[in-house]
Design an enzyme around this catalytic site. Sequence first.
Site, PDB file in Angstrom:
ATOM      1  N   SER A 278       0.827  -1.096  -0.005  1.00 25.46           N
ATOM      2  CA  SER A 278      -0.208   0.095   0.097  1.00 25.46           C
ATOM      3  C   SER A 278       0.819   1.091   0.118  1.00 25.46           C
ATOM      4  O   SER A 278       2.077   1.166  -0.014  1.00 25.46           O
ATOM      5  CB  SER A 278      -0.926  -0.094   1.417  1.00 25.46           C
ATOM      6  OG  SER A 278      -0.135   0.036   2.407  1.00 25.46           O
ATOM      7  N   LYS A 279       0.139   2.321  -0.029  1.00 23.33           N
ATOM      8  CA  LYS A 279       0.893   3.613  -0.095  1.00 23.33           C
ATOM      9  C   LYS A 279       1.925   3.684   0.969  1.00 23.33           C
ATOM     10  O   LYS A 279       3.029   4.359   0.350  1.00 23.33           O
ATOM     11  CB  LYS A 279       0.130   4.873   0.310  1.00 23.33           C
ATOM     12  CG  LYS A 279      -1.195   4.945  -0.817  1.00 23.33           C
ATOM     13  CD  LYS A 279      -2.434   4.148   0.006  1.00 23.33           C
ATOM     14  CE  LYS A 279      -2.910   2.917  -0.745  1.00 23.33           C
ATOM     15  NZ  LYS A 279      -3.478   1.946   0.111  1.00 23.33           N
ATOM     16  N   ARG A 280       1.703   3.054   2.155  1.00 27.23           N
ATOM     17  CA  ARG A 280       2.817   3.503   3.107  1.00 27.23           C
ATOM     18  C   ARG A 280       4.186   2.848   2.981  1.00 27.23           C
ATOM     19  O   ARG A 280       4.877   2.753   3.686  1.00 27.23           O
ATOM     20  CB  ARG A 280       2.052   3.148   4.486  1.00 27.23           C
ATOM     21  CG  ARG A 280       1.767   1.719   4.848  1.00 27.23           C
ATOM     22  CD  ARG A 280       0.593   1.493   5.906  1.00 27.23           C
ATOM     23  NE  ARG A 280       0.195   0.101   6.089  1.00 27.23           N
ATOM     24  CZ  ARG A 280       0.793  -0.729   6.308  1.00 27.23           C
ATOM     25  NH1 ARG A 280       1.989  -0.428   6.907  1.00 27.23           N
ATOM     26  NH2 ARG A 280       0.451  -2.037   6.283  1.00 27.23           N
TER      27      ARG A 280
END
Length: 512
Positions: A278-280
């Site tokens: 994911s984006k993180r």
Amino acid sequence: MRDPFRGRICAVSYLQKPEGVPRVTEQVRVRFAPSPTGHLHIGGARTAIYNWAFARRHGGAFVLRIDDTDQERSTTENTEAILRAMRWLGLDWDEGPDRPGDVGPYYQSERYDLYAESLEVLKANGGAYPCFCTPDELTAKREAARVKGGFSGYDRTCRGIDPAAASSRIDAGEPHVWRVAVPQDRGDITIEDAIRGTVTWSGESVDDFILARTDGTPTYMFATVVDDWKMGMTHIIRGDDHLSNTPRQIMVFEALDAPVPIFAHMGLIHGPDGKRLSKRHGATSVEAYRDEGVLSAALLNYLSLLGWSLDDTTNVFDADTLTSRFDLSRVSSNPAVWDKEKLEWMNGVYIREMSDGEFVDAMLPWLESESLIAADAIPARREWLEKLAPLVSERTKYFTEIVPMVRFLFADDLQIDETSRAKALSKEGSGRSLAAAVEKIEALDTFDVAHIESALREVPAEVAVKPKIAFQAVRVAVTGNVVSLPLFESIELLGKDTAVDRMRSAVSLSEE
RNA sequence: GGCCCGUUCGUCUAGCGGCCUAGGACACCGCCCUCUCAAGGCGGAGGCACGGGUUCGAACCCCGUACGGGCUACCA
């Protein structure tokens, strides 16, 4: 024993009618159905690649459908960005928003009448029933079921309501949703997943989920089945986050009397921490990698290998090889961790395979955006740039690394890195070497790499200094850093005047 | 909690009962090449989650355990 269904793509009787007559299909049809609530991300791109490669491999059709039922978060900008990213990757689709086929439209938001039509079919054949439970009641039931342990699906309260009573409540305007009526005697639900083999669920574990919301709009679970059916999908290749949804979807296919396609669930892409990417975890969008200077061919190659293998040794291959060799039976069912370092390596491989001309073309935008070179100056410097190309291409993994590497060739006045100066210009003999080197370079009649090199190689012996010290002094003087492109080539590219000027001014910087 | 899936070097993977003293690639370490950095060449370290079966023989088949992931929404 090899699972006979693994990787099966039979053209005949590929459908999984539990007890039906096998049907014949003439063509493989697969789809990629992104939701335009964001950009095309790495995981979606890989799903698209596998579907595309599968279609190409079997001479089938690759369909692009935009699942934009989430009106809140879907935007046309995102749709455009997704199409752009797919084109950049070289994934061409046979049917899609901009390429209408016979089964459109290709936006779910334009297919509401089809969902309504199918819902009517289910209402009529008992495949769906109205449910008047309120969201609060449902939440309470769910909590209670979970505390008790065991099945936590809908308890089918409204399924027992008398049809006449139900329709009068509907006529009275009572809010309701429509649920699928899972047959009580359905028994186990089994699929022969083309990637994972046999997967079975007990019939009781599938609940009467919602097909149409209170406002009449279809849920994803319903819309996607109607679409996959009406669009003639033969295979559903997707991430295994959808595996648990499969029995529910099969209930809808069966209620609709639609053929059930073959499913293929691949492992998800995870971040280094084992959670799904994911984006993180950093950049996840395809275009972000493009903007960092990753070549589309390299990303395609890397992504193909993340969960699929051509054989036991091949790592680098082109799109044609992918589309002629792709095989679902070689797709991995376990999750793959995103390895940016391997992508970097692979990008380097592709960069080194480029011709000098190609590399110049690829590098130019980066030089221009940093104002290192003006567009109108390029034609005249083409030859010079092609000379520079092999020196740079051998050292770059990402195009973002190029500007720092070549800046010294374009700067009017050179910035000498202080650490480098201290290191290379303060050695005993460095000033002496520099002075001798300037003489040598200045005396050159033929200014090319061969002559520069042989001239400079005479320096260490003449001034009684170790070669390394002499060359590093010249390197820092000319390039501003102890780490640089090859010295002799750099001097040639810089030109005699500039090189001499830089060496001269560096003599005074050297501590002797 | 329930259901489903998964587990081979740090990472991606090959492996489909004897070809496995487990192969390749990235990363890592060493050496070579060398004007620095790269690139390249050569070499090295490093893995079948655990426990039971089945079998003459198991990384591969079966069962269990552990761990990880997914689903369990009037999200997609």
